[in-house]
Design an enzyme around this catalytic site. Structure first.
Site, mmCIF file in Angstrom:
data_model
loop_
_atom_site.group_PDB
_atom_site.id
_atom_site.type_symbol
_atom_site.label_atom_id
_atom_site.label_comp_id
_atom_site.label_asym_id
_atom_site.label_seq_id
_atom_site.Cartn_x
_atom_site.Cartn_y
_atom_site.Cartn_z
ATOM 1 N N VAL A 121 38.929 54.559 36.248
ATOM 2 C CA VAL A 121 38.254 53.357 35.751
ATOM 3 C C VAL A 121 37.516 52.656 36.896
ATOM 4 O O VAL A 121 37.968 52.668 38.042
ATOM 5 C CB VAL A 121 39.257 52.401 35.049
ATOM 6 C CG1 VAL A 121 40.235 51.788 36.038
ATOM 7 C CG2 VAL A 121 38.538 51.350 34.243
ATOM 8 N N HIS A 122 36.376 52.091 36.585
ATOM 9 C CA HIS A 122 35.573 51.381 37.572
ATOM 10 C C HIS A 122 34.656 50.391 36.869
ATOM 11 O O HIS A 122 34.322 50.563 35.697
ATOM 12 C CB HIS A 122 34.766 52.351 38.445
ATOM 13 C CG HIS A 122 33.899 53.287 37.665
ATOM 14 N ND1 HIS A 122 34.393 54.374 36.978
ATOM 15 C CD2 HIS A 122 32.563 53.288 37.456
ATOM 16 C CE1 HIS A 122 33.402 55.020 36.388
ATOM 17 N NE2 HIS A 122 32.280 54.363 36.664
ATOM 18 N N VAL A 123 34.263 49.377 37.595
ATOM 19 C CA VAL A 123 33.389 48.328 37.085
ATOM 20 C C VAL A 123 32.005 48.505 37.689
ATOM 21 O O VAL A 123 31.866 48.660 38.907
ATOM 22 C CB VAL A 123 33.939 46.924 37.444
ATOM 23 C CG1 VAL A 123 33.002 45.825 36.940
ATOM 24 C CG2 VAL A 123 35.346 46.737 36.885
#
Length: 165
Positions: A121-123
């Site tokens: 997961v990453h923004v």
């Protein structure tokens, strides 16, 4: 005819096979001395902050926890806080250095939602300026990124040298 140059795109287009494993985990495993080459601007505070090599706009950053987890709901409190602090640090740095008028901030969780790296997961943080979207995407199916990635890294990386607050 005008020519648009985005030489870093050939690396993506010309790949015979995608790199194996997780991009963020590979970047974390490399020594900090290679951060310029890999476009990493910070690896402190439990997060990796890296310029997107195939950006939607100049200064497009990705903030990923050190932990290899595929969803926000899997992050513990410390990792969640680290990610949010990384996002805040990125916003401050981008405002200071590139002076955007706004941002698109989001998470694509799962391949069907558009995640190119679905297992970590990453923004995404995409700086925006008035007029940064013009006729090129509509008529030419091309997005113009107005600064070379190496130059953006040179400008941004010093803004990440202090601790995330």
């Amino acid at each position: 005819m005008e020519h648009l140059y985005a030489p870093w795109r050939m690396e993506y287009i010309g790949r015979e096979e995608p790199d194996e494993g997780c991009l963020f985990c590979r970047l974390l495993a490399r020594p900090p001395e290679q951060d310029r080459e890999t476009l990493v601007v910070s690896r402190d505070g439990g997060v990796l902050i890296v310029l997107n090599r195939f950006p939607y706009n100049s200064g497009h950053l990705m903030v990923a926890p050190h932990a290899h987890l595929g969803g926000l709901e899997l992050l513990g409190d410390e990792a969640s806080l680290a990610v949010m602090r990384g996002v805040q640090q990125s916003l401050r740095a981008l405002r200071e250095v590139l002076k955007p008028e706004g941002f698109n901030i989001g998470v694509n969780q799962g391949r069907v939602a558009g995640a190119g790296i679905p297992d970590h997961v990453h923004v995404h943080i995409v700086p925006r300026w008035g007029g940064d979207t013009n006729f090129m995407p509509v008529l030419g199916e091309v997005k113009v990124v107005n600064e070379h990635l190496a130059r953006t890294w040179e400008k941004l990386s010093p803004a990440f040298s202090g601790p995330a607050s």
